[in-house]
Design a protein around this motif. Sequence first.
Motif, PDB file in Angstrom:
ATOM      1  N   GLY A 169       0.841  -1.193   0.000  1.00 35.68           N
ATOM      2  CA  GLY A 169       0.000   0.000   0.000  1.00 35.68           C
ATOM      3  C   GLY A 169       0.873   1.239   0.000  1.00 35.68           C
ATOM      4  N   MET A 170       1.862   1.240   0.893  1.00 34.92           N
ATOM      5  CA  MET A 170       2.944   2.215   0.853  1.00 34.92           C
ATOM      6  C   MET A 170       4.172   1.531   0.262  1.00 34.92           C
ATOM      7  SD  MET A 170       1.416   4.813   2.027  1.00 34.92           S
ATOM      8  CE  MET A 170      -0.338   4.655   2.388  1.00 34.92           C
ATOM      9  N   ALA A 171       5.139   2.308  -0.148  1.00 33.68           N
ATOM     10  CA  ALA A 171       6.379   1.741  -0.681  1.00 33.68           C
ATOM     11  C   ALA A 171       7.518   2.082   0.268  1.00 33.68           C
ATOM     12  CB  ALA A 171       6.674   2.300  -2.072  1.00 33.68           C
ATOM     13  N   ASN A 172       8.426   1.124   0.472  1.00 32.99           N
ATOM     14  CA  ASN A 172       9.600   1.420   1.281  1.00 32.99           C
ATOM     15  C   ASN A 172      10.846   0.908   0.593  1.00 32.99           C
ATOM     16  OD1 ASN A 172      10.078  -1.415   2.380  1.00 32.99           O
ATOM     17  ND2 ASN A 172       8.047  -1.018   3.216  1.00 32.99           N
ATOM     18  N   ILE A 173      11.963   1.521   0.954  1.00 32.70           N
ATOM     19  CA  ILE A 173      13.252   1.208   0.338  1.00 32.70           C
ATOM     20  C   ILE A 173      14.226   0.739   1.409  1.00 32.70           C
ATOM     21  CG2 ILE A 173      14.085   3.589   0.552  1.00 32.70           C
ATOM     22  CD1 ILE A 173      15.581   3.207  -2.081  1.00 32.70           C
ATOM     23  N   THR A 174      15.067  -0.215   1.051  1.00 32.57           N
ATOM     24  CA  THR A 174      16.163  -0.674   1.905  1.00 32.57           C
ATOM     25  C   THR A 174      17.465  -0.505   1.142  1.00 32.57           C
ATOM     26  OG1 THR A 174      14.772  -2.354   2.964  1.00 32.57           O
ATOM     27  CG2 THR A 174      17.158  -2.650   3.122  1.00 32.57           C
ATOM     28  N   ILE A 175      18.452   0.093   1.777  1.00 31.35           N
ATOM     29  CA  ILE A 175      19.792   0.205   1.216  1.00 31.35           C
ATOM     30  C   ILE A 175      20.713  -0.652   2.078  1.00 31.35           C
ATOM     31  CG2 ILE A 175      21.653   1.745   0.531  1.00 31.35           C
ATOM     32  CD1 ILE A 175      19.013   2.241  -0.948  1.00 31.35           C
ATOM     33  N   LEU A 176      21.286  -1.686   1.453  1.00 24.90           N
ATOM     34  CA  LEU A 176      22.166  -2.589   2.183  1.00 24.90           C
ATOM     35  C   LEU A 176      23.596  -2.090   2.095  1.00 24.90           C
ATOM     36  CD1 LEU A 176      20.670  -6.005   1.010  1.00 24.90           C
ATOM     37  CD2 LEU A 176      20.154  -4.723   3.093  1.00 24.90           C
ATOM     38  N   GLY A 177      24.227  -1.916   3.247  1.00 25.05           N
ATOM     39  CA  GLY A 177      25.606  -1.436   3.292  1.00 25.05           C
ATOM     40  C   GLY A 177      26.134  -1.539   4.701  1.00 25.05           C
ATOM     41  N   ASP A 178      27.206  -0.813   4.993  1.00 26.18           N
ATOM     42  CA  ASP A 178      27.786  -0.844   6.332  1.00 26.18           C
ATOM     43  C   ASP A 178      26.775  -0.394   7.384  1.00 26.18           C
ATOM     44  OD1 ASP A 178      30.161  -1.730   5.264  1.00 26.18           O
ATOM     45  OD2 ASP A 178      31.025   0.277   5.092  1.00 26.18           O
ATOM     46  N   THR A 179      25.969   0.600   7.029  1.00 22.91           N
ATOM     47  CA  THR A 179      24.860   1.047   7.878  1.00 22.91           C
ATOM     48  C   THR A 179      23.564   0.754   7.153  1.00 22.91           C
ATOM     49  OG1 THR A 179      26.176   2.821   8.869  1.00 22.91           O
ATOM     50  CG2 THR A 179      23.786   3.017   9.023  1.00 22.91           C
ATOM     51  N   LEU A 180      22.664   0.055   7.813  1.00 22.39           N
ATOM     52  CA  LEU A 180      21.380  -0.275   7.193  1.00 22.39           C
ATOM     53  C   LEU A 180      20.510   0.972   7.129  1.00 22.39           C
ATOM     54  CD1 LEU A 180      19.489  -2.516   6.111  1.00 22.39           C
ATOM     55  CD2 LEU A 180      18.674  -2.803   8.466  1.00 22.39           C
TER      56      LEU A 180
END
Length: 364
Positions: A169-180
Amino acid sequence: MIKEKYIGIMSGTSLDGVDVVLCEIDDASCILLESIEFPFPSELKSELLSMIAGQCTLEEVGRADHSLGLLFTEAVASLLVSHSIDAATVRAIGLHGQTLWHAPHGSHPFTMQLGDPNILTAKTGISVVTDFRRKDVAQGGQGAPFAPAFHEFIFCNINASISVVNIGGMANITILGDTLIGYDTGCGNVLMDMWISKHKNLPYDKDGEWARSAEVDYALLDVMMSDAYFSLAHPKSTGREKFNEGWVDDCIANVRAKNDSHIPRPTDVQRTLLELTALSISNEVLKFNTDVVLLCGGGAKNSFLVERIKALMPNVEVAIAQNADQIEAMTFAWLAYKRIHKEKVNLKDVTGASDNTILGGVYA
């Protein structure tokens, strides 16, 4: 490593169904064994949308909590029966609950998910872990999104610069790296579903076919993209209390105030809402220079939406994640595993909470 079976239940802001999964989990993996999508009763959906859109009584809240508890129980029973699963082999159920309101800011921050877990555990004989979000809010966090912690767990071994976008319903983003890093980019399917339901009496725009038949109204898109939410720094989260029919009507009124003869066609509004989702997602992905974007959630099945996301990011590889439609429910099976084993969840850099903590309450 001892593998245990957990059930995960997710019903998102789209109110289009209840996703139920059975997973086998240990400290290194979460394997999907079985899944179903259980229908969301149209009458209950209408009642919940009415409660969200306006005022409601305490009695209505209590009835909704009970009705959702029964619905989630029926959904789990359907999974158990259809796949001949012995309830005694399931360690616990991870229940997200149905979000009615999400307001993590202000002097009294809170998030509200309904669906009585006492009914679920009483009827199934399986322990239930739920109420995951409020502990994060109590520690100063947004209480959402939670999917990034699970994305980190299941995608950490991929040898590439990756972002994961969940389009519910909403969209979310995840960036994988040293800091989540993770946050809600804005609306996903919710406004497209609302608009086609209002004008075509359909639950959703299959493959974006209605949107594809029309044109983007760029004056309207500019007004929508000028909303302050899209320029907020993360951590941030949102929901139906922000992106709803009233918000769309206000945007249309804003356009007409500038040009009274400009009356957007319903089909063009649908096309513009799809572009809004694609643009608000791609704008955030491009900030992080990732090589690969994995899409998941119901929006990953909308072929025209995926086509537009790819077109807006021609130098980024866009792919559909394995088990794309079940990842959110799998998240809550995994969160139940984390709670049963009293393990903290890595979310403070995502939500802004003061520390990582053990999430959820156990009902047995």
